[in-house]
Design a protein around this motif. Structure first.
Motif, mmCIF file in Angstrom:
data_model
loop_
_atom_site.group_PDB
_atom_site.id
_atom_site.type_symbol
_atom_site.label_atom_id
_atom_site.label_comp_id
_atom_site.label_asym_id
_atom_site.label_seq_id
_atom_site.Cartn_x
_atom_site.Cartn_y
_atom_site.Cartn_z
ATOM 1 N N TRP A 105 0.835 -1.199 0.000
ATOM 2 C CA TRP A 105 0.000 0.000 0.000
ATOM 3 C C TRP A 105 0.873 1.254 0.000
ATOM 4 C CZ3 TRP A 105 -4.410 1.026 -1.725
ATOM 5 C CH2 TRP A 105 -5.266 2.012 -1.221
ATOM 6 N N CYS A 106 1.977 1.187 0.755
ATOM 7 C CA CYS A 106 2.894 2.333 0.782
ATOM 8 C C CYS A 106 3.644 2.486 -0.530
ATOM 9 C CB CYS A 106 3.881 2.182 1.937
ATOM 10 S SG CYS A 106 3.158 2.452 3.568
ATOM 11 N N LEU A 107 4.074 1.380 -1.113
ATOM 12 C CA LEU A 107 4.802 1.466 -2.382
ATOM 13 C C LEU A 107 3.924 2.038 -3.497
ATOM 14 C CD1 LEU A 107 6.814 -1.880 -2.331
ATOM 15 C CD2 LEU A 107 7.744 0.432 -2.120
ATOM 16 N N LYS A 108 2.613 1.850 -3.399
ATOM 17 C CA LYS A 108 1.677 2.432 -4.353
ATOM 18 C C LYS A 108 1.197 3.815 -3.900
ATOM 19 C CE LYS A 108 0.018 0.314 -7.466
ATOM 20 N NZ LYS A 108 0.413 0.159 -8.904
ATOM 21 N N LYS A 109 1.688 4.274 -2.753
ATOM 22 C CA LYS A 109 1.263 5.552 -2.166
ATOM 23 C C LYS A 109 -0.257 5.633 -2.049
ATOM 24 C CE LYS A 109 3.403 9.454 -2.503
ATOM 25 N NZ LYS A 109 4.137 9.541 -1.219
ATOM 26 N N GLY A 110 -0.835 4.503 -1.648
ATOM 27 C CA GLY A 110 -2.286 4.438 -1.521
ATOM 28 C C GLY A 110 -2.842 5.470 -0.558
ATOM 29 N N TYR A 111 -2.100 5.719 0.526
ATOM 30 C CA TYR A 111 -2.578 6.698 1.501
ATOM 31 C C TYR A 111 -2.642 8.093 0.889
ATOM 32 C CZ TYR A 111 -1.527 2.838 4.583
ATOM 33 O OH TYR A 111 -1.499 1.602 5.167
ATOM 34 N N HIS A 112 -1.653 8.412 0.064
ATOM 35 C CA HIS A 112 -1.616 9.711 -0.594
ATOM 36 C C HIS A 112 -2.832 9.887 -1.498
ATOM 37 C CE1 HIS A 112 -0.163 13.004 -3.158
ATOM 38 N NE2 HIS A 112 -0.484 12.226 -4.191
ATOM 39 N N TYR A 113 -3.108 8.886 -2.333
ATOM 40 C CA TYR A 113 -4.213 9.009 -3.280
ATOM 41 C C TYR A 113 -5.561 9.028 -2.567
ATOM 42 C CZ TYR A 113 -0.805 8.246 -6.967
ATOM 43 O OH TYR A 113 0.268 8.377 -7.805
ATOM 44 N N ALA A 114 -5.728 8.190 -1.546
ATOM 45 C CA ALA A 114 -6.992 8.177 -0.810
ATOM 46 C C ALA A 114 -7.246 9.521 -0.131
ATOM 47 C CB ALA A 114 -6.979 7.046 0.224
ATOM 48 N N ARG A 115 -6.204 10.100 0.456
ATOM 49 C CA ARG A 115 -6.361 11.392 1.119
ATOM 50 C C ARG A 115 -6.653 12.489 0.091
ATOM 51 N NH1 ARG A 115 -1.606 11.795 3.253
ATOM 52 N NH2 ARG A 115 -0.730 13.422 1.907
ATOM 53 N N HIS A 116 -5.970 12.426 -1.047
ATOM 54 C CA HIS A 116 -6.168 13.415 -2.101
ATOM 55 C C HIS A 116 -7.638 13.441 -2.542
ATOM 56 C CE1 HIS A 116 -5.346 15.748 -5.750
ATOM 57 N NE2 HIS A 116 -5.989 14.820 -6.441
ATOM 58 N N LEU A 117 -8.223 12.271 -2.736
ATOM 59 C CA LEU A 117 -9.619 12.201 -3.153
ATOM 60 C C LEU A 117 -10.559 12.645 -2.042
ATOM 61 C CD1 LEU A 117 -9.581 8.851 -5.154
ATOM 62 C CD2 LEU A 117 -9.859 11.160 -6.075
ATOM 63 N N ARG A 118 -10.270 12.257 -0.820
ATOM 64 C CA ARG A 118 -11.125 12.629 0.307
ATOM 65 C C ARG A 118 -11.158 14.146 0.475
ATOM 66 N NH1 ARG A 118 -8.939 9.539 3.685
ATOM 67 N NH2 ARG A 118 -7.539 11.024 4.696
ATOM 68 N N GLU A 119 -10.051 14.793 0.149
ATOM 69 C CA GLU A 119 -9.970 16.242 0.302
ATOM 70 C C GLU A 119 -10.463 16.985 -0.936
ATOM 71 O OE1 GLU A 119 -5.883 16.785 1.294
ATOM 72 O OE2 GLU A 119 -6.132 16.104 3.383
ATOM 73 N N GLY A 120 -11.060 16.249 -1.879
ATOM 74 C CA GLY A 120 -11.679 16.894 -3.038
ATOM 75 C C GLY A 120 -10.775 17.058 -4.231
#
Length: 329
Positions: free
Chosen positions: A118-133
Motif C-alpha cells: 500500500w505504501c509502495l503504491k502511495k495508496g494513503y496519498h491518493y486516498a487522502r487526495h480524493l477525500r480532500e476533493g
C-alpha cells in the motif's frame, strides 16, 4: 487422565470450539474456565491441577499462585510474550512453559506485507487526495511502485523472517539490519545485511520489528527517520518505545513527503491531542496487526499441539527458557 484448567481473561477468544473439543479428549478439564480473580477467591480449585491452559489475561505466576498449585507440571500460554505473567517463583519450579508467540507472529507479518505494498503504491496519498476533493486522476510521479523498490527490515526475528518469506515472490530488493545475524545466516534467509543508517537511507519502505528491550528503547531516532529518501514510508508493528516519538513527529511535520504507518505507539494509545491523531502523513491503527478474530484460534491450536506432545513425552516445540522470555517483545 491428566487434570487441567483454563485460566485466562479471554477464554473463547483463544480456545474455539474445535480447540476445546481436542483438549477435552486429552485432558480432564475438571472445572469451568477460570480467571485470575476466580482462582484468587478460591485457591483450593488449583490443588489438583497438573496443566494450565492460558492466554491473554492469564494469572500472575507469583509465589502465592505457585504455592497453590503443588501438582502443576506444565503451563500453556495461548498468546505471545509471557513477560507479564512469569516470576522467579515460577522459574524456580522448573516447570515447562509454552507460548503461541510464533502463531501471533503470522498475522503481524501479513499486516506488514499489506502495508508495504500500500505504501509502495502511495495508496494513503491518493486516498487522502480524493477525500480532500482532489481530481480523480492525478498521478504522482514519485510513487515508487512494487518493481525494483527496496524494503528495509529492522531486525530479523520470527516476524522479520516471515516478512522476508512473504516478499520472495515479488520483484523487490530486501535488505535488513540485525546486529545478531551473521552474513551467512542473512544469505540463507535471503536478505542483504546493511547498517542501521543504510537501512533508513535505502528503504522505500522501512519496517520495524525490533523487540522492546532496555537496550532498544529510543533506538530509532529522528536523525534516522530524517535521512529517509523522498516519499519513503516507515512502518512500526513492533513497540512504540523503540522509537523516539517526539523526534519522529518533528520529522513528519517537516517532511510531508514521508508517511508513517503506526500500529503501536508509546504510550498506547497516544496522549490526547497528540499530532499522531491528525498528521495527514500518519496512518494510526490501534494495535491490530497481531491476532484478531479467528486468527486467535490459531494460538489456541498451537497449544493443543503442545499439550499433545507433552502428554506423549515428546519434545515441546514452543517452550521458552527464562532468557528467551526476557527478550520477547
Amino acid at each position: 487422565m491428566t487434570k487441567g484448567l483454563y485460566i485466562l481473561g479471554q477464554f473463547e477468544t483463544i480456545y474455539g470450539p474445535e480447540e476445546q473439543r481436542d483438549i477435552a479428549e486429552r485432558v480432564d478439564i475438571y472445572a469451568p474456565p477460570q480467571t485470575p480473580k476466580s482462582v484468587l477467591d478460591n485457591p483450593a480449585i488449583l490443588r489438583d491441577c497438573e496443566i494450565i491452559l492460558s492466554g491473554w489475561g492469564g494469572p500472575k505466576l507469583d509465589e502465592a499462585f505457585m504455592a497453590a498449585v503443588p501438582n502443576l507440571r506444565a503451563f500453556f500460554y495461548g498468546a505471545g510474550s509471557i513477560r507479564g505473567i512469569v516470576t522467579d517463583a515460577f522459574w524456580a519450579r522448573g516447570i515447562p512453559i509454552c507460548s503461541s508467540w510464533a502463531a501471533n507472529a503470522l498475522p503481524v507479518a501479513e499486516y506488514t506485507l499489506s502495508q508495504i505494498f500500500w505504501c509502495l503504491k502511495k495508496g494513503y496519498h491518493y486516498a487522502r487526495h480524493l477525500r480532500e476533493g482532489g481530481a480523480w486522476w492525478q498521478r504522482c510521479e514519485c510513487t515508487p511502485g512494487a518493481y525494483g523498490s527496496t524494503v528495509a527490515l529492522i531486525s530479523l526475528g520470527m516476524i522479520g523472517r516471515r516478512v522476508v518469506e512473504l516478499l520472495k515472490p515479488f520483484d523487490l530488493e530486501v535488505v535488513a539490519y540485525d546486529p545478531f545475524v551473521t552474513p551467512a545466516d542473512a544469505q540463507a534467509v535471503g536478505v542483504r545485511l546493511v547498517s542501521l543508517e543504510e537501512a533508513f537511507r535505502l528503504g522505500d519502505v522501512v519496517s520495524l520489528h525490533t523487540p522492546w528491550l532496555e537496550e532498544t528503547v529510543g533506538m530509532i531516532t529522528g536523525e534516522l527517520l530524517g535521512s529517509m529518501k523522498p516519499h519513503a514510508a516507515f512502518l512500526n508493528t513492533s513497540r512504540g518505545a523503540v522509537v523516539r516519538e517526539d523526534e519522529m513527529i518533528a520529522v513528519l511535520q517537516n517532511r510531508p513527503d514521508l508517511h508513517a504507518v503506526l500500529d503501536v505507539t508509546y504510550p498506547e494509545p497516544p496522549v490526547a491531542g497528540s499530532p499522531l491523531y491528525t498528521l495527514p502523513n500518519v496512518t494510526l491503527t490501534p494495535h491490530i496487526a497481531g491476532s484478531m478474530g479467528r486468527e486467535c484460534h490459531r494460538m489456541g491450536r498451537y497449544m493443543v499441539g503442545e499439550v499433545d506432545r507433552f502428554l506423549k513425552g515428546e519434545p515441546l516445540k514452543w517452550s521458552l527458557t527464562k532468557e528467551q522470555a526476557e527478550r520477547m517483545a
